[in-house]
Design an enzyme around this catalytic site. Structure first.
Site, PDB file in Angstrom:
ATOM      1  N   LYS A  33       0.753  -1.106  -0.040  1.00 21.45           N
ATOM      2  CA  LYS A  33       0.083   0.101  -0.031  1.00 21.45           C
ATOM      3  C   LYS A  33       0.912   1.339   0.031  1.00 21.45           C
ATOM      4  O   LYS A  33       1.878   1.232   0.597  1.00 21.45           O
ATOM      5  CB  LYS A  33      -0.952  -0.159   1.512  1.00 21.45           C
ATOM      6  CG  LYS A  33      -1.993   1.132   1.251  1.00 21.45           C
ATOM      7  CD  LYS A  33      -2.911   0.962   2.526  1.00 21.45           C
ATOM      8  CE  LYS A  33      -3.930   2.012   2.444  1.00 21.45           C
ATOM      9  NZ  LYS A  33      -4.831   2.033   3.821  1.00 21.45           N
ATOM     10  N   SER A  64      -9.690   2.082   2.723  1.00 23.08           N
ATOM     11  CA  SER A  64      -8.847   2.733   1.775  1.00 23.08           C
ATOM     12  C   SER A  64      -7.882   1.922   1.128  1.00 23.08           C
ATOM     13  O   SER A  64      -7.249   2.165   0.303  1.00 23.08           O
ATOM     14  CB  SER A  64      -7.928   3.688   2.763  1.00 23.08           C
ATOM     15  OG  SER A  64      -7.207   3.277   3.722  1.00 23.08           O
ATOM     16  N   SER A  95     -10.246  -0.304   6.992  1.00 23.87           N
ATOM     17  CA  SER A  95      -9.564  -0.071   5.691  1.00 23.87           C
ATOM     18  C   SER A  95      -8.730  -1.388   5.120  1.00 23.87           C
ATOM     19  O   SER A  95      -8.345  -1.430   3.875  1.00 23.87           O
ATOM     20  CB  SER A  95      -8.535   0.873   5.799  1.00 23.87           C
ATOM     21  OG  SER A  95      -9.109   2.255   5.713  1.00 23.87           O
TER      22      SER A  95
END
Lengths: 95, 476, 484
Positions: free
Chosen positions: C76, C151, C175
């Site tokens: 990420k 997210s 997330s």
């Protein structure tokens, strides 16, 4: 709770965020809606409840007083917007 | 109207750790800009703070030495504001639960009386970097070497009533942190500095007046002058029909005035909240006891010992224990001179401190080291020089002309003990002073002193005074 | 090769069926060909990946390889990667080449993992749909009109589309779990403090936790083994030994007590999602588990508490983005205030600004007690609910999200509606508990996730419980049509 334009201007200034004049009303509306959601907290009885800052009741660990870092100025300043003579440059700061 | 001055001080003492309070970067003074600012100090995205054990130990040491409460559970909080020398946009400090709580400190005033000044708290925090205003084409340069240096902020109660009291309190703390070896006390380098909260009120009024905060005072002289200036300014404003505004002011030593800080015009809303990157600091009793065991001799105890062991008078002992550095200088002189405590005390308090004061020098910069002074004292004791000649020797050492033996040899200051030579001078003086000799013989004993003086003068101070006395009496 | 799990790939590498260079090349080719459809990568680090793959092959040859050596994964874009742009999905950090590695990243490097690139995400991890990214929205591989969740939407999509063998994510309010659910993959948010936060760009420090996203629970176990563990650079990292998370995967579930909080099955839960979750729970009964209805009475407070605590922390955490030392700086600032306001005003998107403003407001003079302190107390109540629940049950189950993936743009105009996507996931972050989402079926062509919440440090049990379900179901091994 409902936020006024002046509230948005005040907190945007405190947070150093430029908000375009035309967007202020929308922020006021959105933020008011969010505070509407948050308002559910008002009804909760929290008398005698200890505030919870961390998931665990753990204690701060202490680091030995040793110098472990070396000079990496050039490396770190490669990503800086504006430097001269090893200093970060900003518009004139007033005392 | 009679005005009463109210002063509270916030003293910032940089703790003498090796590394920063939340990172492993060095804190040596005077390094090239930003060479001691590591990822954590720069507030790079993703970095996290870890607390330095030594900073905690030093804060506890201060708390124990002043008899303050030790916060068994203290919390770090974020103080949020934007400033270019504050990399994260917040300063990690302590708010609700500081590491050191209430206590008090006794200070001695000029008239010899004792006053107690309350300590509100002392908390740990990180220092900010420095803004350099030299011109970079109209820009300001930011050096973050100092960012993250551990500070102990010592907050007093508004207990002081004059600039002199404020200075006495600050000197006392200054001496104490150096005694404890938790701060080098170097005010020029900013290791020890203070903000003064100053207000005035009509004498007899209970409520405080509106205060102004004077920032960054880093010498005892400036503090006194800045406070006095500010007091006069406030009284002038009020007597002229105006009101005092609560504000932050900066002292300008060149112009000798305080002025409002433009950058601080805006009312701050620091939005303190517990720093979620740090956990509560819990101080166990065993930790406190371990720190207590490392406490050095404190000034009051040292003064008592100086009086007892060295037979010093109270005021002498007080002066000599005024700083750990001076006390240690004195004790080195005593030791190196073979135990000549009284002579050592005398020379340190009069000649040495006088010379430092005259030249505006700190003890650390004294051209005369403790060992040099001790050698000179030995030469007094072994009759190589008289006390009077010694002053000449001291002045020469101060001027950098070498140690006592070198100077005595170079200037031919060695005391004369040759009986024949001294007798020759005595004879000359007696021959030139018939009236005084007659007076002495008629019973005016004090004429002896006059004659000795004349003989010493004639020998250019080099004759041994004891020998002169003895020989003169024989001749008379 | 791309259909294989991490465990299977490791076996293939060990047995010399293929090399890491071949495997890495295959993934890079898939990314080249398919990522345009989903926009899951912000940066692809092809060259570095091949260098790492060659080093991994050497390690495998030398017999010093671990279970992740040579496995291509994606990080990420919230994790700092030395020498590689770390944007956090923001214009603010579009030019930010991180000068150091996050602890998670360096641990994977030591394990010999090959980083394929950095994945797209909601800006500063603030969002539930991946639509707040400066780099444009990620699309759900199962339905390109749908959001992938957020997210960690890019990290979920790369696994779902098989554009990486596994990925890393972070979870502040759901997330990892919510996008895992919406993309039909397996994701684990560990106990707070298990994985180091050093080098992970902070959103809300007391809630953020990194975790693995992968096809299967077994893969998550392998990934977690590399990520977890004490880090002296993170004061909130816990000093505990890391167990072998794979050791207990095959433990039988007979006698397992599953708690179903009635609050997770009430109003707001989509009927189709409810049916899928109930079917999965029925499967657990067949595996020998006992199902007990429980109550988490303060569940309704989770979202309100979160939207005080998280913005408060983020408003302070994001103050360092000021245009002085790194990141975006506005053109020709006329003075310092202008530098701050325009750099931040132009560098941050609207959702980030909203949250900074909420946080600034709730911490400001006069409001602290009413909002922040009150929320911290209510947070304690939520945490207490779980403490009581875990006295009765071993694991809590329910839906990960109230609906399947929604359409792009469907909720982006109303923040409050969007915030309710995380209604079932936020509480675990507030309490600091570990949680998982595993694929449990579909409503139409869109996946449904089953959420598992465990007691503190009970990751091994969660993985065991998830793995056993994956032995009797195949939802986790299905591939979206366009990515087979």
């Amino acid at each position: 709770m409902s936020l006024e334009r002046s509230d948005v201007e005040r907190i945007a200034h405190l947070a150093r965020l430029e908000v375009a004049e035309k967007d202020i009303s929308e922020y006021a509306r959105n933020l008011s809606n969010i505070f509407g959601l948050v308002a559910q907290l008002e009804a909760v009885d929290t008398d005698g409840v200890k505030p919870m800052a961390h998931p665990f009741d753990a204690v701060q660990r202490l680091r030995a007083d040793e110098v472990t870092e070396s000079n990496q100025r050039d490396h770190f300043q490669q990503i800086a917007p504006k430097v001269a003579d090893g200093l970060y440059l900003v518009p004139k700061v007033l005392d | 109207m009679q005005w009463e001055v109210v002063i509270g001080l916030e003293i910032h003492a940089q703790l003498a750790t090796q590394s920063k309070i939340f990172s492993g970067a060095a804190i040596a003074y005077g390094a090239e800009p930003n060479t001691q600012a590591c990822a954590v100090d720069l507030g790079l995205p993703g970095v996290l703070p870890v607390l330095n054990a030594e900073a905690v130990r030093m804060a506890v040491k201060f708390g124990l030495a002043t008899g303050c409460e030790i916060g068994q559970r203290s919390i770090f909080a974020r103080k949020n504001y934007f400033y270019p020398d504050l990399p994260k946009g917040y300063q990690i400090s302590q708010h609700d639960l500081p590491i050191v709580g209430r206590g008090a400190l006794e200070i001695e005033l000029e008239d010899g009386s004792i006053k107690i000044v309350g300590i509100t708290r002392a908390h740990l925090e990180e220092d900010a970097g420095k803004s350099l205003h030299e011109d970079f084409a109209g820009l300001t340069g930011i050096d973050l070497n100092r960012a993250g240096t551990p500070l102990l902020e010592i907050v007093s109660e508004p207990d002081m009533r004059s600039a002199k009291e404020a200075v006495a309190y600050m000197r006392k703390i200054h001496a104490l942190v150096q005694y404890l070896e938790i701060c080098d006390g170097n005010m020029q380098e900013g290791s020890f500095r203070c903000d003064a909260n100053v207000s005035v009120r009509p004498k007899g009024q209970h409520a405080f007046g509106t205060r102004a905060e004077i920032k960054n005072l880093n010498s005892f002289r400036y503090i006194e002058r800045a406070i006095n200036f500010e007091v006069e300014r406030q009284i002038d404003v009020i007597e002229g029909g105006g009101t005092i505004v609560q504000e932050t002011r900066l002292y300008d030593p060149d112009k000798h005035e305080t002025r409002s800080m433009r950058s601080k015009e805006e009312a701050f809303d620091y939005r303190y909240f517990p720093d979620p990157d740090l956990l509560p600091v819990v101080i166990e009793d065993s930790f406190i006891e371990a720190v207590r065991a490392t406490l050095p001799e404190l000034p009051a105890a040292k003064k008592q010992r100086f009086e007892q062991d060295y037979g010093l008078k109270g005021d002498e002992a007080a002066i000599l224990t005024g700083s750990r550095e001076l006390a240690s200088y004195f004790e080195t002189v005593v030791q190196a001179s073979g135990g000549e405590a009284k002579l050592a005390a005398n020379w340190v308090t009069s000649e040495l401190l006088g010379a430092l004061n005259r030249d505006g020098k700190e003890l650390g910069d004294s051209p005369v080291s403790a060992e040099m002074l001790a050698l000179m004292i030995k030469r007094i004791v072994d009759n190589t020089i008289s006390g009077k000649i010694a002053k000449q020797v001291f002045a020469a050492m101060w001027a950098g002309e070498g140690d006592a033996d070198t100077i005595i040899a170079a200037k031919g200051l060695k005391q004369v003990t040759d009986t024949g030579f001294i007798e020759k001078i005595i004879d000359e003086v007696l021959a030139n002073s018939p009236t005084q000799v007659a007076d002495y013989k008629a019973g005016k004993e004090k004429m002896l002193g006059y004659l000795v003086g004349q003989i010493m003068k004639a020998s250019q101070g080099k004759a041994n005074p004891a020998q002169v006395n003895q020989l003169l009496k024989q001749k008379l | 090769m791309h259909t294989k799990t991490v465990a299977q790939l490791a076996q293939g590498l060990q047995q010399g069926e293929f090399s890491s260079v071949e495997l890495t090349t295959a993934y890079l080719e898939r990314i080249e060909k398919l990522d345009g459809q989903v926009n899951a990568y912000v940066t692809v680090t092809a060259e570095q990946a091949l260098v790492a793959a060659r080093a991994a092959d050497a390690r495998i040859k030398a017999g010093t390889a671990g279970p992740l050596t040579g496995i291509p994964i994606a990080h990420k874009d919230i994790f700092c990667t030395d020498g590689v742009r770390t944007s956090c999905g923001s214009k603010m950090l579009d030019n930010f080449v991180a000068p150091y590695d996050a602890t998670v990243v360096s641990r994977f490097k030591e394990a010999g993992v090959v980083m394929l690139g950095k994945t797209n995400m909601d800006e500063f991890a603030m969002g539930s749909s991946n639509e707040t990214s400066y780099y444009g929205p990620v699309r759900n591989p199962w339905d390109l009109n749908a959001v992938p969740g957020g997210s960690s939407g890019g990290s979920a999509a790369v696994v779902a589309a098989r554009l990486a063998a596994a990925s890393t994510g972070t979870d502040t309010g759901g997330s990892i779990r919510q996008p895992a659910a919406l993309c039909g993959i397996t994701g684990l948010k560990p106990t707070y403090g298990l994985v180091s936060r050093y080098g992970m760009i902070a959103f809300a420090s007391s809630l953020d936790q990194a975790g693995p996203m992968a096809q299967s629970a077994e893969d998550c176990a392998i990934m977690l083994g590399a990520m977890a563990g004490f880090d002296k650079r993170d004061s909130t990292s816990l000093e505990r030994s890391v167990p072998d998370y794979r050791a207990g995967l095959n433990n039988p579930l007979a006698g397992l007590k599953i708690g179903l909080p009635k609050e997770y099955f009430g109003e707001g839960l989509d009927a189709g999602v409810a049916r899928v979750v109930e079917a999965a729970i029925a499967e657990y009964k067949k595996l020998g588990a006992e199902v007990i209805e429980i109550s988490l009475p303060n569940t309704h407070l989770a979202v309100p508490v979160y939207y005080v605590v998280a913005p408060a922390e983020c408003s302070s955490n994001l103050s360092r983005f000021d245009g002085v030392r790194f990141g975006y700086r506005c053109e020709d600032p006329k003075d310092l205030m202008d530098l701050y306001k325009r750099s931040r005003g132009e560098g941050f998107g609207p959702e980030v600004k909203r949250r900074i403003m909420i946080g600034t407001y709730v911490l400001s003079a006069g409001y602290y007690d009413a909002y922040y302190l009150k929320a911290q107390k209510a947070r304690q109540l939520i945490s207490n609910d779980f403490k009581s629940a875990f006295e009765q049950v071993d694991v809590i189950m329910g839906p990960t999200a109230p609906t399947v993936a929604f359409n792009l743009g469907e909720k982006s105009s109303d923040p409050v509606t969007m915030y309710l996507s995380d209604i079932y996931t936020i509480a675990a972050n507030l309490a600091g508990l570990p949680g998982m989402s595993i694929p449990a079926g579909f409503v139409g062509n869109r996946p449904v996730g089953l959420q598992l919440i465990g007691n503190y440090f009970d990751e091994a049990r969660l993985l065991n419980v998830a793995h056993q379900y994956q032995q009797v179901s195949d939802w986790h091994s299905r591939l979206p049509d366009g990515f087979k």
